[in-house]
Structure formats: structure tokens, C-alpha cells
Design a protein around this motif. Structure first.
Motif, PDB file in Angstrom:
ATOM      1  N   GLY A   2       0.792  -1.223   0.000  1.00 50.46           N
ATOM      2  CA  GLY A   2       0.000   0.000   0.000  1.00 50.46           C
ATOM      3  C   GLY A   2       0.823   1.271   0.000  1.00 50.46           C
ATOM      4  N   LEU A   3       0.114   2.397   0.094  1.00 50.11           N
ATOM      5  CA  LEU A   3       0.703   3.727   0.149  1.00 50.11           C
ATOM      6  C   LEU A   3       0.126   4.485   1.336  1.00 50.11           C
ATOM      7  CD1 LEU A   3       0.341   4.745  -3.621  1.00 50.11           C
ATOM      8  CD2 LEU A   3       2.434   3.971  -2.490  1.00 50.11           C
ATOM      9  N   THR A   4       0.723   5.629   1.661  1.00 52.61           N
ATOM     10  CA  THR A   4       0.116   6.479   2.679  1.00 52.61           C
ATOM     11  C   THR A   4      -1.112   7.152   2.077  1.00 52.61           C
ATOM     12  OG1 THR A   4       1.544   8.329   2.034  1.00 52.61           O
ATOM     13  CG2 THR A   4       2.300   6.949   3.862  1.00 52.61           C
ATOM     14  N   ARG A   5      -2.032   7.544   2.942  1.00 52.98           N
ATOM     15  CA  ARG A   5      -3.210   8.267   2.482  1.00 52.98           C
ATOM     16  C   ARG A   5      -3.117   9.721   2.935  1.00 52.98           C
ATOM     17  NH1 ARG A   5      -8.614   4.484   2.759  1.00 52.98           N
ATOM     18  NH2 ARG A   5      -7.693   2.592   1.864  1.00 52.98           N
ATOM     19  N   LYS A   6      -3.845  10.593   2.244  1.00 49.10           N
ATOM     20  CA  LYS A   6      -3.816  12.017   2.559  1.00 49.10           C
ATOM     21  C   LYS A   6      -5.224  12.545   2.819  1.00 49.10           C
ATOM     22  CE  LYS A   6       0.321  12.839  -0.243  1.00 49.10           C
ATOM     23  NZ  LYS A   6       0.915  13.620  -1.367  1.00 49.10           N
ATOM     24  N   ASN A   7      -5.290  13.594   3.651  1.00 49.74           N
ATOM     25  CA  ASN A   7      -6.574  14.241   3.886  1.00 49.74           C
ATOM     26  C   ASN A   7      -6.823  15.288   2.807  1.00 49.74           C
ATOM     27  OD1 ASN A   7      -5.019  16.485   4.563  1.00 49.74           O
ATOM     28  ND2 ASN A   7      -5.245  16.173   6.774  1.00 49.74           N
ATOM     29  N   THR A   8      -7.900  16.051   2.964  1.00 48.90           N
ATOM     30  CA  THR A   8      -8.271  17.021   1.933  1.00 48.90           C
ATOM     31  C   THR A   8      -7.283  18.173   1.820  1.00 48.90           C
ATOM     32  OG1 THR A   8      -9.685  18.155   3.543  1.00 48.90           O
ATOM     33  CG2 THR A   8     -10.727  16.495   2.121  1.00 48.90           C
ATOM     34  N   LEU A   9      -6.405  18.330   2.825  1.00 50.06           N
ATOM     35  CA  LEU A   9      -5.383  19.378   2.791  1.00 50.06           C
ATOM     36  C   LEU A   9      -4.075  18.871   2.177  1.00 50.06           C
ATOM     37  CD1 LEU A   9      -5.907  20.952   6.335  1.00 50.06           C
ATOM     38  CD2 LEU A   9      -6.838  21.740   4.145  1.00 50.06           C
ATOM     39  N   GLY A  10      -4.062  17.591   1.787  1.00 49.79           N
ATOM     40  CA  GLY A  10      -2.861  17.017   1.209  1.00 49.79           C
ATOM     41  C   GLY A  10      -1.870  16.524   2.240  1.00 49.79           C
ATOM     42  N   GLU A  11      -2.282  16.434   3.498  1.00 44.05           N
ATOM     43  CA  GLU A  11      -1.406  15.980   4.578  1.00 44.05           C
ATOM     44  C   GLU A  11      -1.499  14.467   4.719  1.00 44.05           C
ATOM     45  OE1 GLU A  11      -2.089  19.887   7.460  1.00 44.05           O
ATOM     46  OE2 GLU A  11      -3.448  18.163   7.551  1.00 44.05           O
ATOM     47  N   GLU A  12      -0.343  13.814   4.868  1.00 44.26           N
ATOM     48  CA  GLU A  12      -0.340  12.364   5.043  1.00 44.26           C
ATOM     49  C   GLU A  12      -0.966  11.996   6.382  1.00 44.26           C
ATOM     50  OE1 GLU A  12       3.797  11.295   4.482  1.00 44.26           O
ATOM     51  OE2 GLU A  12       3.345  10.616   2.444  1.00 44.26           O
ATOM     52  N   LEU A  13      -1.746  10.931   6.376  1.00 44.69           N
ATOM     53  CA  LEU A  13      -2.483  10.529   7.569  1.00 44.69           C
ATOM     54  C   LEU A  13      -1.715   9.508   8.403  1.00 44.69           C
ATOM     55  CD1 LEU A  13      -6.035  10.126   5.992  1.00 44.69           C
ATOM     56  CD2 LEU A  13      -5.185  12.032   7.371  1.00 44.69           C
ATOM     57  N   ASP A  14      -1.804   9.663   9.712  1.00 43.61           N
ATOM     58  CA  ASP A  14      -1.207   8.718  10.662  1.00 43.61           C
ATOM     59  C   ASP A  14      -2.215   7.593  10.873  1.00 43.61           C
ATOM     60  OD1 ASP A  14       0.079   7.410  12.706  1.00 43.61           O
ATOM     61  OD2 ASP A  14      -0.233   8.987  14.209  1.00 43.61           O
ATOM     62  N   LEU A  15      -2.234   6.630   9.953  1.00 41.18           N
ATOM     63  CA  LEU A  15      -3.277   5.607   9.969  1.00 41.18           C
ATOM     64  C   LEU A  15      -3.258   4.749  11.227  1.00 41.18           C
ATOM     65  CD1 LEU A  15      -3.300   4.316   6.264  1.00 41.18           C
ATOM     66  CD2 LEU A  15      -4.811   5.993   7.338  1.00 41.18           C
ATOM     67  N   ASN A  16      -2.073   4.419  11.726  1.00 41.31           N
ATOM     68  CA  ASN A  16      -2.008   3.560  12.913  1.00 41.31           C
ATOM     69  C   ASN A  16      -1.953   4.347  14.220  1.00 41.31           C
ATOM     70  OD1 ASN A  16       0.569   4.545  12.759  1.00 41.31           O
ATOM     71  ND2 ASN A  16       1.591   2.555  12.712  1.00 41.31           N
ATOM     72  N   ASN A  17      -2.074   5.659  14.124  1.00 40.78           N
ATOM     73  CA  ASN A  17      -2.209   6.528  15.306  1.00 40.78           C
ATOM     74  C   ASN A  17      -1.063   6.357  16.309  1.00 40.78           C
ATOM     75  OD1 ASN A  17      -3.629   8.523  16.741  1.00 40.78           O
ATOM     76  ND2 ASN A  17      -4.617   6.994  18.047  1.00 40.78           N
ATOM     77  N   ASP A  18       0.172   6.328  15.787  1.00 39.32           N
ATOM     78  CA  ASP A  18       1.322   6.200  16.683  1.00 39.32           C
ATOM     79  C   ASP A  18       2.092   7.511  16.824  1.00 39.32           C
ATOM     80  OD1 ASP A  18       2.553   6.412  14.240  1.00 39.32           O
ATOM     81  OD2 ASP A  18       3.814   4.624  14.457  1.00 39.32           O
ATOM     82  N   GLY A  19       1.511   8.592  16.315  1.00 42.79           N
ATOM     83  CA  GLY A  19       2.114   9.905  16.481  1.00 42.79           C
ATOM     84  C   GLY A  19       3.073  10.316  15.386  1.00 42.79           C
ATOM     85  N   LYS A  20       3.259   9.487  14.385  1.00 44.29           N
ATOM     86  CA  LYS A  20       4.137   9.825  13.279  1.00 44.29           C
ATOM     87  C   LYS A  20       3.655   9.111  12.024  1.00 44.29           C
ATOM     88  CE  LYS A  20       7.353   6.066  14.400  1.00 44.29           C
ATOM     89  NZ  LYS A  20       8.754   5.703  14.705  1.00 44.29           N
ATOM     90  N   VAL A  21       4.082   9.623  10.877  1.00 41.99           N
ATOM     91  CA  VAL A  21       3.728   9.000   9.602  1.00 41.99           C
ATOM     92  C   VAL A  21       5.000   8.441   8.976  1.00 41.99           C
ATOM     93  CG1 VAL A  21       2.788   9.340   7.298  1.00 41.99           C
ATOM     94  CG2 VAL A  21       1.787  10.558   9.233  1.00 41.99           C
ATOM     95  N   ASP A  22       5.013   7.141   8.730  1.00 47.50           N
ATOM     96  CA  ASP A  22       6.172   6.484   8.124  1.00 47.50           C
ATOM     97  C   ASP A  22       5.728   5.799   6.842  1.00 47.50           C
ATOM     98  OD1 ASP A  22       8.414   5.114   7.399  1.00 47.50           O
ATOM     99  OD2 ASP A  22       8.738   4.137   9.324  1.00 47.50           O
ATOM    100  N   GLY A  23       6.076   6.426   5.719  1.00 42.83           N
ATOM    101  CA  GLY A  23       5.687   5.863   4.432  1.00 42.83           C
ATOM    102  C   GLY A  23       6.796   5.120   3.726  1.00 42.83           C
ATOM    103  N   LYS A  24       7.962   5.001   4.380  1.00 51.62           N
ATOM    104  CA  LYS A  24       9.108   4.354   3.740  1.00 51.62           C
ATOM    105  C   LYS A  24       9.328   2.922   4.214  1.00 51.62           C
ATOM    106  CE  LYS A  24      11.570   8.682   2.850  1.00 51.62           C
ATOM    107  NZ  LYS A  24      12.835   9.454   3.055  1.00 51.62           N
ATOM    108  N   ASP A  25       9.006   2.633   5.448  1.00 52.50           N
ATOM    109  CA  ASP A  25       9.161   1.282   5.979  1.00 52.50           C
ATOM    110  C   ASP A  25       8.123   0.372   5.333  1.00 52.50           C
ATOM    111  OD1 ASP A  25       9.333  -1.061   7.415  1.00 52.50           O
ATOM    112  OD2 ASP A  25       8.983  -0.142   9.383  1.00 52.50           O
TER     113      ASP A  25
END
Length: 226
Positions: free
Chosen positions: A162-185
Motif C-alpha cells: 500500500g501507500l500512505t493516504r492524505k486528507n483534503t489538505l494534502g497531509e499524510e495521515l497517521d493511519l495507525n495513530n502512533d504519532g508519526k507518519v512512516d511511508g518508507k518502511d
């Protein structure tokens, strides 16, 4: 609450989820905006539900046939795949990144991919779900199958990783709610695919009947990756 009532509620919940995901899958196009000749998109969650209807009914007559075609490379398939998925790589059989340290790069010709799917003997109108890492390679594979006459091909648009998802402002979402967004791991819970945020079952066992026969030996010598 008796068993019959619980079963009715459970059945309604599955139906509701199946209907909701069907509406959310983006029937007008895939996440990459590429040309679509195949039937439609399907989510990882909806694919999982369809898989249950195929694998688990006690009465064989109640089973709803479906086939998952994993088009990722051999090393990606070794690193984990959806249960019961066939490995028919496209457009790369091995070494997608063309890393000289991994060995020879092996490409998959269009005609050979279709030929391998044809060899499964599937009815042309059967449900076929194609899956790759993020939902891109599977688009091309799905289009090839549609051109070959398969009428019910669905592309798993969110992919295995998969990929990261973004909100309507174009900000990447913290899907797992761990306080950070990691789209590379490739194991990140912020990636929306089958194995990551979705957390659906992963099969590591290799069934020889589901491997791409021309390169079967590679499955037992290559190093798995996601």
C-alpha cells in the motif's frame, strides 16, 4: 441472544461491509488514474471477504469461486502473500529493482503472463483479483486479462503493502495513530495495503501448485522481501 440471531447479525454485518467497500472502491478508476479496461477496482478488505466465501463454506455447493493472482516478483511473493494466491509475476518475474547484487533481472512478456493465467483453466467470467505491491503493476496485468476475454477482473487498488493516504489538505495521515507518519518502511502501519494497515492474513507457506512453474526453483533459493 441465541445462535441463529447471532448468525443473522453476523451475516448482515458481512453484507454491509461488502456493500460499503464496493461503494468505496472507486468504480470509476484506480488510485493511479491509469486507463482501465478491466471490470472494476476492489479493496483488500472486499477481497478478503470474497476469499472467505471461497474457502470456508462447509457445503462445496455454497462456495463462490474466485482467484487471486499475485503479480509481484518471486522474492516479494516469498516475503508473504494473500492466502491461496497464485504467483504469476508481471511485468517483472525477478529483481524488480534491477539490483546487480540480487542477480539477473527477469522480465515477463505480456503473452507469457496471459498464457500462465490461461493455464489455470478459469472460466472467462470468473472473479479474478490481481494484486501487486501498491496497486500499479496489477493495473497492467488486469488490462491484459481483460483484452484476453476475462470479463470479471478486479484490480486490488490498495495493493499488498500500500501507500500512505492524505486528507483534503494534502497531509499524510497517521493511519495507525502512533504519532508519526512512516511511508518508507515496507512494514509500516501507515501504508494502507493488505498486509500493513489492513492487517489481513499473510501466507508464508509455498504451495508448489500455485507457483510460476517456469521459475519454480527460484522460490526456494531467492531471499524474500516486502
Amino acid at each position: 441472544m441465541n445462535m441463529k440471531t447471532r448468525m443473522r447479525i453476523s451475516g448482515f454485518a458481512v453484507f454491509a461491509l461488502f456493500s460499503a467497500t464496493a461503494l468505496a472502491d472507486g468504480l470509476d478508476g484506480n488510485r493511479y488514474g491509469q486507463d482501465r479496461q478491466y471490470h472494476s477496482e476492489i479493496s483488500a478488505a472486499q477481497t478478503y471477504i470474497a476469499l472467505q466465501h471461497y474457502l470456508w463454506p462447509y457445503d462445496p455447493a455454497q462456495r463462490q469461486p474466485m482467484t487471486i493472482i499475485d503479480v509481484r516478483t518471486i522474492e516479494e511473493y516469498i516475503g508473504g502473500h494473500p492466502p491461496a494466491a497464485y504467483s504469476i509475476p508481471y511485468p517483472h518475474v525477478f529483481n524488480r529493482g534491477k539490483d546487480p547484487n540480487k542477480g539477473e533481472y527477469i522480465a515477463q512478456p505480456n503473452a507469457e503472463f496471459v498464457k500462465a493465467v490461461d493455464a489455470l483453466g478459469l472460466p472467462k467470467d470468473s472473479l479474478i483479483v490481481t494484486v501487486c505491491r501498491t496497486g500499479s503493476r496489477s493495473i497492467g496485468a488486469s488490462n491484459l486479462l481483460a483484452a484476453a476475454g476475462y470479463t470479471n477482473v478486479r484490480n486490488m487498488w490498495d495493493g499488498f503493502v500500500g501507500l500512505t493516504r492524505k486528507n483534503t489538505l494534502g497531509e499524510e495521515l497517521d493511519l495507525n495513530n502512533d504519532g508519526k507518519v512512516d511511508g518508507k518502511d515496507p512494514y509500516s502501519g501507515d501504508l494502507d495495503g493488505w498486509a500493513n494497515f489492513q492487517g489481513l492474513p499473510i501466507e508464508m507457506r509455498l504451495d508448489n501448485q500455485r507457483l510460476f512453474a517456469p521459475y519454480a526453483s527460484l522460490y526456494h533459493t531467492a531471499k524474500g522481501e516486502r
